[in-house]
Write a protein that holds these residues in place. Structure first.
Motif, short mmCIF file in Angstrom:
data_model
loop_
_atom_site.label_atom_id
_atom_site.label_comp_id
_atom_site.label_asym_id
_atom_site.label_seq_id
_atom_site.Cartn_x
_atom_site.Cartn_y
_atom_site.Cartn_z
N UNK A 1 0.80 -1.23 0.00
CA UNK A 1 0.00 0.00 0.00
C UNK A 1 0.83 1.28 0.00
N UNK A 2 1.89 1.33 0.82
CA UNK A 2 2.64 2.59 0.91
C UNK A 2 3.36 2.90 -0.39
N UNK A 3 3.78 1.87 -1.11
CA UNK A 3 4.46 2.10 -2.38
C UNK A 3 3.44 2.47 -3.48
N UNK A 4 2.25 1.88 -3.39
CA UNK A 4 1.18 2.24 -4.32
C UNK A 4 0.84 3.72 -4.18
N UNK A 5 0.68 4.18 -2.94
CA UNK A 5 0.34 5.58 -2.69
C UNK A 5 1.43 6.51 -3.22
N UNK A 6 2.67 6.15 -2.98
CA UNK A 6 3.79 6.99 -3.43
C UNK A 6 3.87 7.03 -4.95
N UNK A 7 3.70 5.86 -5.58
CA UNK A 7 3.76 5.79 -7.05
C UNK A 7 2.62 6.57 -7.68
N UNK A 8 1.43 6.42 -7.14
CA UNK A 8 0.28 7.16 -7.67
C UNK A 8 0.46 8.66 -7.52
N UNK A 9 1.07 9.07 -6.41
CA UNK A 9 1.31 10.50 -6.18
C UNK A 9 2.29 11.04 -7.21
N UNK A 10 3.30 10.24 -7.54
CA UNK A 10 4.28 10.65 -8.55
C UNK A 10 3.62 10.81 -9.92
N UNK A 11 2.86 9.79 -10.35
CA UNK A 11 2.27 9.86 -11.69
C UNK A 11 1.23 10.97 -11.78
N UNK A 12 0.47 11.17 -10.70
CA UNK A 12 -0.58 12.19 -10.76
C UNK A 12 0.00 13.59 -10.79
N UNK A 13 1.00 13.85 -9.93
CA UNK A 13 1.59 15.19 -9.91
C UNK A 13 2.34 15.48 -11.22
N UNK A 14 2.97 14.46 -11.77
CA UNK A 14 3.69 14.65 -13.03
C UNK A 14 2.74 15.02 -14.16
N UNK A 15 1.70 14.23 -14.33
CA UNK A 15 0.81 14.48 -15.47
C UNK A 15 -0.07 15.69 -15.24
N UNK A 16 -0.39 16.00 -13.99
CA UNK A 16 -1.12 17.25 -13.70
C UNK A 16 -0.31 18.44 -14.18
N UNK A 17 1.00 18.41 -13.89
CA UNK A 17 1.86 19.53 -14.29
C UNK A 17 1.97 19.60 -15.81
N UNK A 18 2.14 18.45 -16.46
CA UNK A 18 2.26 18.42 -17.92
C UNK A 18 1.00 18.97 -18.58
N UNK A 19 -0.17 18.54 -18.11
CA UNK A 19 -1.42 18.98 -18.74
C UNK A 19 -1.71 20.45 -18.45
N UNK A 20 -1.33 20.93 -17.26
CA UNK A 20 -1.51 22.35 -16.97
C UNK A 20 -0.63 23.19 -17.90
N UNK A 21 0.57 22.69 -18.16
CA UNK A 21 1.45 23.40 -19.10
C UNK A 21 0.87 23.36 -20.51
N UNK A 22 0.25 22.25 -20.86
CA UNK A 22 -0.28 22.07 -22.22
C UNK A 22 -1.39 23.06 -22.54
N UNK A 23 -2.18 23.42 -21.55
CA UNK A 23 -3.30 24.34 -21.81
C UNK A 23 -2.96 25.77 -21.42
#
Length: 271
Positions: free
Chosen positions: A6-28
């Motif tokens: 569980x703790x690694x799942x949470x950390x991995x999901x946090x990484x992917x979500x923050x990364x793609x949130x930043x990319x998509x915010x930059x895109x628009x």
């Protein structure tokens, strides 16, 4: 990514979500600096050879051309798929293969494992504690590696401790996080949820209540519904305008049919 420790799942999901949130915010964004930043973020996911997941004729050193693929992904996010980014349909790394041609198993693996590199390092070190024999004959060494830093919302370089095999660093991946095939891909998306939505939109009822639908084979023959990413994006946007999220429908469809990687599949790829 919802299985495994569980703790690694949470950390991995946090990484992917923050990364793609930043990319998509930059895109628009209309800011030129943000636009350049978004592209640069996507051009920094060279294949992590430490996982031994590389696709090549011999060994595990794949190609992972990050700059070129990053540009292709960026062009779609800021071009044909920009509307999908703005309305929040295209919002996760796992959505990319549904809309970007040429992004398959290897590219998705490269991007994802690079973004979650630090959680994989942490997982590897915990496995070393539980199973000291994993250190092997050449032991554990310290390496400088690029990782995604969710707090800083940026790529950074860290010193990481990894076991080695013949002196080459090894990064462990929870088996629950692996797939023998890419579950979410454009072809499967088109054949299932995209065409199913068109069928539903065109369905009619007979007097006795029977629902009549045009066959998918017949729909594929229509020029406006030919297989392709242009068709996928157009239908997805049209469906969203009618309060239907075809992407989420497809993810539910995929989850219901998900089968974990078996021991025999692992053995075929490691022997």
């Amino acid at each position: 990514m919802g299985l495994g420790p569980a703790k690694f799942v949470a950390a991995a999901n946090h990484c992917t979500q923050t990364f793609f949130d930043e990319v998509t915010q930059c895109a628009v964004s209309s800011n030129g600096h943000k636009q350049l930043l978004g592209l640069q973020l996507l051009q920094r996911f060279e294949e992590p050879r430490e996982t031994r997941l590389g696709m090549s004729a011999k060994g595990f050193n794949g190609h992972g051309g990050a700059e070129g693929v990053g540009q292709e992904i960026w062009d779609v996010l800021t071009g044909d798929a920009e509307a999908l980014v703005r309305i929040g349909v295209l919002k996760q790394i796992e959505d990319i293969p549904l809309f970007v041609e040429g992004v398959g198993n290897d590219i998705t693996s490269d991007l994802t494992t690079r973004v979650i590199f630090q959680p994989l390092v942490d997982f590897t070190n915990e496995m070393l504690t539980q199973f000291p024999g994993l250190t092997g004959k050449t032991g554990v060494k310290v390496f400088s590696r690029q990782v995604w830093e969710p707090k800083a919302i940026a790529w950074t370089v860290r010193q990481v401790k990894l076991p080695t095999v013949d002196g080459v660093p090894l990064l462990l991946v929870p088996r629950e996080w692996t797939r023998h095939d890419l579950t979410l891909n454009g072809g499967r998306f088109y054949d299932t949820s995209v065409l199913s939505h068109v069928q539903d939109q065109r369905s009619t009822k007979t007097k006795d209540g029977k629902v009549l639908k045009t066959s998918k084979d017949r729909l594929r023959e229509e020029e406006s519904l030919r297989r392709g990413y242009d068709t996928i994006m157009r239908i997805v946007e049209d469906a969203y305008g009618k309060n239907t999220n075809v992407v989420e429908d497809f993810k539910r469809f995929a989850r219901e049919r998900y089968k974990p990687t078996t021991d025999s599949q692992v053995k075929r790829r490691t022997t």
